[in-house]
Design an enzyme around this catalytic site. Structure first.
Site, PDB file in Angstrom:
ATOM      1  CB  SER A   1      -0.889  -0.002   1.245  1.00  0.00           C
ATOM      2  OG  SER A   1      -1.514   1.249   1.399  1.00  0.00           O
TER       3      SER A   1
ATOM      4  CG  HIS B   1     -10.886  -0.249  -1.035  1.00  0.00           C
ATOM      5  ND1 HIS B   1     -10.049   0.424  -1.879  1.00  0.00           N
ATOM      6  CD2 HIS B   1     -10.310  -0.156   0.186  1.00  0.00           C
ATOM      7  CE1 HIS B   1      -9.019   0.909  -1.190  1.00  0.00           C
ATOM      8  NE2 HIS B   1      -9.159   0.557   0.078  1.00  0.00           N
TER       9      HIS B   1
ATOM     10  CE  LYS C   1      -6.843  -3.432  -4.401  1.00  0.00           C
ATOM     11  NZ  LYS C   1      -7.557  -2.617  -3.426  1.00  0.00           N
TER      12      LYS C   1
ATOM     13  CB  THR D   1      -6.429   2.170  -5.267  1.00  0.00           C
ATOM     14  OG1 THR D   1      -5.578   1.055  -5.041  1.00  0.00           O
ATOM     15  CG2 THR D   1      -7.776   1.928  -4.596  1.00  0.00           C
TER      16      THR D   1
ATOM     17  CE1 TYR E   1      -6.091   4.102  -2.074  1.00  0.00           C
ATOM     18  CE2 TYR E   1      -4.686   3.948  -0.137  1.00  0.00           C
ATOM     19  CZ  TYR E   1      -5.806   3.543  -0.848  1.00  0.00           C
ATOM     20  OH  TYR E   1      -6.632   2.594  -0.330  1.00  0.00           O
TER      21      TYR E   1
HETATM   22  C1  LIG Z   1      -7.594  -2.694   6.657  1.00  0.00           C
HETATM   23  C2  LIG Z   1      -7.582  -2.610   5.170  1.00  0.00           C
HETATM   24  C3  LIG Z   1      -6.770  -1.669   4.553  1.00  0.00           C
HETATM   25  C4  LIG Z   1      -6.731  -1.605   3.154  1.00  0.00           C
HETATM   26  N1  LIG Z   1      -5.869  -0.721   2.579  1.00  0.00           N
HETATM   27  C5  LIG Z   1      -5.819  -0.645   1.227  1.00  0.00           C
HETATM   28  C6  LIG Z   1      -4.899   0.229   0.593  1.00  0.00           C
HETATM   29  O1  LIG Z   1      -4.115   0.902   1.246  1.00  0.00           O
HETATM   30  N2  LIG Z   1      -4.929   0.282  -0.762  1.00  0.00           N
HETATM   31  C7  LIG Z   1      -5.783  -0.466  -1.518  1.00  0.00           C
HETATM   32  O2  LIG Z   1      -5.782  -0.376  -2.747  1.00  0.00           O
HETATM   33  N3  LIG Z   1      -6.637  -1.332  -0.935  1.00  0.00           N
HETATM   34  C8  LIG Z   1      -6.672  -1.436   0.415  1.00  0.00           C
HETATM   35  N4  LIG Z   1      -7.532  -2.325   0.994  1.00  0.00           N
HETATM   36  C9  LIG Z   1      -8.383  -3.181   0.152  1.00  0.00           C
HETATM   37  C10 LIG Z   1      -7.685  -4.506  -0.173  1.00  0.00           C
HETATM   38  O3  LIG Z   1      -6.575  -4.305  -1.018  1.00  0.00           O
HETATM   39  C11 LIG Z   1      -8.632  -5.504  -0.862  1.00  0.00           C
HETATM   40  O4  LIG Z   1      -9.204  -4.878  -1.974  1.00  0.00           O
HETATM   41  C12 LIG Z   1      -9.742  -6.020   0.061  1.00  0.00           C
HETATM   42  O5  LIG Z   1      -9.288  -6.109   1.393  1.00  0.00           O
HETATM   43  C13 LIG Z   1     -10.218  -7.384  -0.407  1.00  0.00           C
HETATM   44  O6  LIG Z   1     -11.286  -7.820   0.352  1.00  0.00           O
HETATM   45  P1  LIG Z   1     -11.154  -8.845   1.587  1.00  0.00           P
HETATM   46  O7  LIG Z   1     -10.613  -8.052   2.737  1.00  0.00           O
HETATM   47  O8  LIG Z   1     -12.552  -9.312   1.789  1.00  0.00           O
HETATM   48  O9  LIG Z   1     -10.217  -9.953   1.177  1.00  0.00           O
HETATM   49  C14 LIG Z   1      -7.555  -2.449   2.378  1.00  0.00           C
HETATM   50  C15 LIG Z   1      -8.355  -3.394   3.011  1.00  0.00           C
HETATM   51  C16 LIG Z   1      -8.372  -3.491   4.388  1.00  0.00           C
HETATM   52  C17 LIG Z   1      -9.225  -4.545   5.036  1.00  0.00           C
END
Ligand SMILES: Cc1cc2nc3c(=O)[nH]c(=O)nc-3n(C[C@H](O)[C@H](O)[C@H](O)COP(=O)(O)O)c2cc1C
Length: 411
Positions: free
Chosen positions: A159, A308, A284, A208, A182
Site C-alpha cells: 500500500s 475495496h 484496481k 486504486t 494512492y
Molecule cells: C484494513 C484494510 C486496509 C486496506 N488498505 C488498502 C490500501 O491501502 N490500498 C488499496 O488499494 N486497498 C486497500 N484495501 C483493500 C484490499 O486491497 C482488498 O481490496 C480487500 O481487502 C479485499 O477484500 P477482503 O478483505 O474481503 O479480502 C484495504 C483493506 C483493508 C481490510
C-alpha cells in the site's frame, strides 16, 4: 510452535498498550491508566488453548483470534465496511451462489497450481492485496507479511500508506512487490512515488480508483468511541500529520496536496499516469464492463475487479458478481484479477473459473498477521493453497489452465 492462549493475549494486549504509547515524557499515572484499561478489557477467546497457526482449520478461524489480540479500534479498522457493512458480508456470501461442476475420471495425481502473470511464473494464483498501516496489527507489520510472501512465493502488493517503505518490503520479500498507488491532488507527488517505486524495483504500479476521500466507516467510528486508549497519542488527524507518518510519502513536499484519492481523479489523470509508468500499470477497483473497456482503451496492463473489500461504498454488489462482465468486456486483452470475500480455496477456484488470472486476499492474511505474525500469514496462504489443490483434484482440473467457465454455474 506458538500456542494461542487468552491469558497470553491479555499479556500481549498490555504490552501493546505500552508499545502504542510514546512513553518518553508521559507521567506515570498515564502509563498506569493504560495498563489498568488493558487489564479491564476481557479477552474474547474462551477456548483453553488454541494451538499454533499451522493447526487452525480455515482462514476464518483467524478472525476471532485477531479480534482478541487487537485493540478494539484497530480491529474495527480492519473489519469495517461502509454504512451497514452489508457489501463486506455479501462479498463472501455471494460465492455460495456459485456451484462447482466437478468432472470425473481425470488423472489429478499431479495438481499444478502454478500460473503465469505478465510472463512471470507464480507458484499459485493467490496474492496478498494492499492493506495500509499494517503495524497497527502487528509490530512487524508489512515486514512480516513480506517475509511470509517470500517464504510462500506469493505476490505482495504494498500500500502507498504502508508503515514500511517499498525498499524495505522488497528486501524482506526477496523479490519485487507491486506498488499500490494512492494519488494526491499534487501531480508531482504521484510522479515521485512512481519513480521511487520503479527505482526500488517494483514490477507494477497499481492505481486504486475506488477509494475516494470521505468514506463512511461507522463500525470503525463506533469502535473508536469504546476504545479506551488515547488514540490521539499515535494518530494525527490532519492530512500533513497523517502523511508524515507514511514512509512512501515521508520526505515529499506535501504542502500543495490536500487529500489522498482526490475527488477530481479522471481518465485524463489515468492517461497522464500511463505516460510516466514505464512498467506495468494496473487499475484496481473496476466493477463494470464500461470502465473495463475504458481501462483497456487507456492502456491499462491489468484490471483488478474490487470494491475495496466493501470499505468504500455500500453498493451491495459483490465483486465476484462483477467479475464476469469485466472479463467479457476485456476479451483476454489484459489479465483480470479479483479480490473481495475470498475465504476458501473453492472461492479461489470459482474466481478462476469465471476468468480471473489472479485472486487477491486482504483481511484473511491480516487476521493471521495479528494472531501469529509471519507464521500466521504463512498459515493463511497454506490453508487457501491446500483447499485450492483439493478442489482442483475433486473437480478434475489438474492445472490452473484446466479450470474453465464450464466448471461453475450460478444457482
Ligand atoms: C484494513 C484494510 C486496509 C486496506 N488498505 C488498502 C490500501 O491501502 N490500498 C488499496 O488499494 N486497498 C486497500 N484495501 C483493500 C484490499 O486491497 C482488498 O481490496 C480487500 O481487502 C479485499 O477484500 P477482503 O478483505 O474481503 O479480502 C484495504 C483493506 C483493508 C481490510
Amino acid at each position: 510452535m506458538k500456542t494461542f492462549r487468552p491469558e497470553r493475549t491479555q499479556r500481549r494486549r498490555i504490552l501493546r498498550a505500552f508499545a502504542a504509547l510514546p512513553i518518553a515524557g508521559l507521567p506515570l499515572t498515564t502509563l498506569l491508566g493504560a495498563l489498568a484499561r488493558a487489564h479491564a478489557e476481557p479477552a474474547a477467546v474462551s477456548d483453553a488453548a488454541l494451538t499454533a497457526a499451522a493447526q487452525i482449520l480455515n482462514v476464518m478461524d483467524f478472525e476471532p483470534l485477531a479480534k482478541a489480540t487487537l485493540p478494539p479500534a484497530h480491529f474495527a479498522y480492519l473489519a469495517t465496511g461502509a454504512d451497514d457493512d452489508q457489501t463486506v458480508r455479501l462479498n463472501h456470501e455471494a460465492f455460495s451462489h456459485y456451484q462447482i461442476r466437478s468432472r470425473r475420471l481425470i488423472d489429478v495425481s499431479h495438481a499444478d497450481l502454478s500460473t503465469q502473470v505478465f510472463g512471470q511464473p507464480w507458484t499459485c494464483p493467490i496474492y496478498l492485496s494492499a492493506v495500509g498501516s499494517m503495524r497497527a496489527f502487528h509490530p512487524d507489520g508489512e515486514l512480516a507479511v513480506a517475509r511470509a510472501a517470500g517464504a510462500k512465493s506469493a505476490l505482495m502488493m504494498l500500500s502507498t500508506v504502508a508503515t514500511t517503505s517499498i525498499e524495505d518490503a522488497i528486501a524482506a520479500r526477496g523479490t519485487p512487490v507491486w506498488q499500490q498507488l494512492y494519488t494526491t491532488d499534487d501531480w508531482s507527488i504521484t510522479q515521485a512515488i512512481v519513480r521511487r517505486a520503479e527505482r526500488a524495483g517494483s514490477s507494477a504500479i497499481v492505481l486504486t480508483v475506488d477509494n475516494l476521500t470521505g468514506r463512511n466507516n461507522e463500525t470503525l467510528e463506533r469502535a473508536k468511541r469504546v476504545d479506551t486508549r488515547d488514540c490521539a497519542q499515535c494518530h494525527v488527524s490532519d492530512f500533513a500529520g497523517y502523511t508524515r507518518r507514511k514512509p512512501m510519502l515521508a520526505g515529499l513536499d506535501l504542502s500543495h496536496a490536500t487529500e489522498l484519492s482526490p475527488l477530481n481523479m479522471s481518465w485524463d489523470f489515468f492517461a497522464r499516469l500511463r505516460g510516466v509508468v514505464s512498467g506495468k500499470l494496473i487499475i484496481k477497483g473496476i466493477v463494470t464492463a464500461e470502465d473495463a473497456a475504458l481501462a483497456v482503451r487507456h492502456g491499462a496492463d491489468g484490471i483488478v475487479v474490487s470494491n475495496h473489500g466493501g470499505r468504500d461504498e455500500e453498493t451491495l454488489r459483490p465483486s465476484i458478481d462483477c467479475l464476469p462482465e469485466v472479463v467479457a468486456a476485456v476479451k483476454r486483452r489484459v489479465p483480470v484479477f479479483v479480490d473481495g470475500g475470498i475465504r476458501r480455496g473453492t472461492d479461489v477456484f470459482k474466481a478462476l473459473a469465471l476468468g480471473a488470472t489472479g485472486v487477491g486476499i486482504g483481511r484473511p492474511y491480516v487476521w493471521g498477521l495479528a494472531a501469529f505474525g509471519q507464521s500466521g500469514v504463512e498459515a493463511v496462504i497454506d490453508l487457501l493453497t491446500r483447499e485450492l489443490r483439493q478442489i482442483m483434484r475433486q473437480a478434475g482440473t489438474p492445472t490452473i489452465a484446466a479450470i474453465t467457465p464450464e466448471h461453475v454455474i450460478h444457482g
